[in-house]
Design an enzyme around this catalytic site. Sequence first.
Site, mmCIF file in Angstrom:
data_model
loop_
_atom_site.group_PDB
_atom_site.id
_atom_site.type_symbol
_atom_site.label_atom_id
_atom_site.label_comp_id
_atom_site.label_asym_id
_atom_site.label_seq_id
_atom_site.Cartn_x
_atom_site.Cartn_y
_atom_site.Cartn_z
ATOM 1 N N ASN A 6 87.296 70.904 -1.636
ATOM 2 C CA ASN A 6 88.558 70.365 -1.013
ATOM 3 C C ASN A 6 88.547 68.883 -0.670
ATOM 4 O O ASN A 6 87.427 68.913 0.547
ATOM 5 C CB ASN A 6 88.991 71.208 0.337
ATOM 6 N N TRP A 7 89.003 67.825 -1.001
ATOM 7 C CA TRP A 7 88.488 66.652 -0.753
ATOM 8 C C TRP A 7 89.098 66.280 0.521
ATOM 9 O O TRP A 7 88.816 64.874 1.163
ATOM 10 C CB TRP A 7 89.057 65.721 -2.090
ATOM 11 N N LYS A 8 89.920 66.985 1.078
ATOM 12 C CA LYS A 8 90.739 66.596 2.314
ATOM 13 C C LYS A 8 91.313 64.967 1.943
ATOM 14 O O LYS A 8 91.545 64.613 0.955
ATOM 15 C CB LYS A 8 89.839 66.523 3.471
ATOM 16 N N HIS A 92 95.491 75.865 5.526
ATOM 17 C CA HIS A 92 94.360 75.250 6.025
ATOM 18 C C HIS A 92 94.576 75.067 7.567
ATOM 19 O O HIS A 92 95.531 74.599 7.977
ATOM 20 C CB HIS A 92 93.941 73.880 5.479
ATOM 21 N N GLU A 156 87.679 81.073 6.475
ATOM 22 C CA GLU A 156 87.139 79.923 6.929
ATOM 23 C C GLU A 156 87.097 79.830 8.324
ATOM 24 O O GLU A 156 88.340 79.391 8.945
ATOM 25 C CB GLU A 156 88.099 78.590 6.288
ATOM 26 N N GLY A 213 84.170 71.759 1.466
ATOM 27 C CA GLY A 213 84.669 70.319 2.099
ATOM 28 C C GLY A 213 83.647 69.265 1.767
ATOM 29 O O GLY A 213 83.740 68.547 0.751
HETATM 30 P P1 13P Z 1 83.175 71.708 5.400
HETATM 31 O O1 13P Z 1 82.724 72.020 4.096
HETATM 32 O O2 13P Z 1 83.298 70.059 5.585
HETATM 33 O O3 13P Z 1 82.808 72.442 6.679
HETATM 34 O O4 13P Z 1 84.840 71.967 5.135
HETATM 35 C C1 13P Z 1 85.458 73.145 4.977
HETATM 36 C C2 13P Z 1 86.725 73.037 4.591
HETATM 37 O O5 13P Z 1 87.492 73.014 5.402
HETATM 38 C C3 13P Z 1 87.433 73.512 3.284
HETATM 39 O O6 13P Z 1 88.545 73.592 3.293
#
Ligand code: 13P
Length: 225
Positions: A6-8, A92, A156, A213
């Site tokens: 998930n690149w956000k 999310h 999560e 992430g």
């Molecule tokens: P991180 O791996 O940066 O903690 O993020 C997790 C996340 O929100 C994936 O959707």
Amino acid sequence: MIYVGNWKMNQSFEGAQKFLQSLKKRVSEEKQKSYIILSPAVLFGLMKDEFSGTNFNWGGQNCFYKNEGPYTGENSPQLMYEMGARYVLVGHSERRLLFGETHEMILEKAHIIVQNKMTPILCVGESLEQRSQFQNVLKSQLTGFSNISPLMVAYEPVWAIGSGKIPNNLQIQSALSVIKEAVPQSTVLYGGSVNSQVFRTLLCKELEGFLIGKASLNVDSFILE
Ligand code: 13P
């Protein structure tokens, strides 16, 4: 195992292009099936160009709960499918908290994603304050999802996202059994501070993959080995 990145709201155009080209070089054709990249919508054209004709899968981080209409700024699930997306992240915690997404909206999105032949990846998880009642939190976030298929569910915990904190194996196992009981048809992932140093400690019986992430932003840290 399935590895979902998930690149956000990260990556530049050039950075994303280099990432995808290098991932294609590094991963064998057979293994490509296990990788899914969830990209920002503005990069869907690039995803289509780089991944068509490969076994890699990709998807979006959000979509609207209708296919078309006067919804300025939203993304159509139908168009996402046409572009080549096969997965869409829903629920999310960043969208629940920062954009006020309600349970009803998330469920509606999951329905239209399936109608468009894609798989919703639903995120569930408790905040630190809700830790002692995590079972109830998960059950309520999963209400109405038992007839959604295909479905992926990522456990999560909100307190584990981007914090470097991870649940212990027992905590993961108990969360996964709540999920499997509520939505037995789902494929279950774990997300929250996953990286190459810790992923082995997170493995357990029901776990079928990771939602990653920060570590998904470059190829070296995304390939967990
Ligand atoms: P991180 O791996 O940066 O903690 O993020 C997790 C996340 O929100 C994936 O959707």
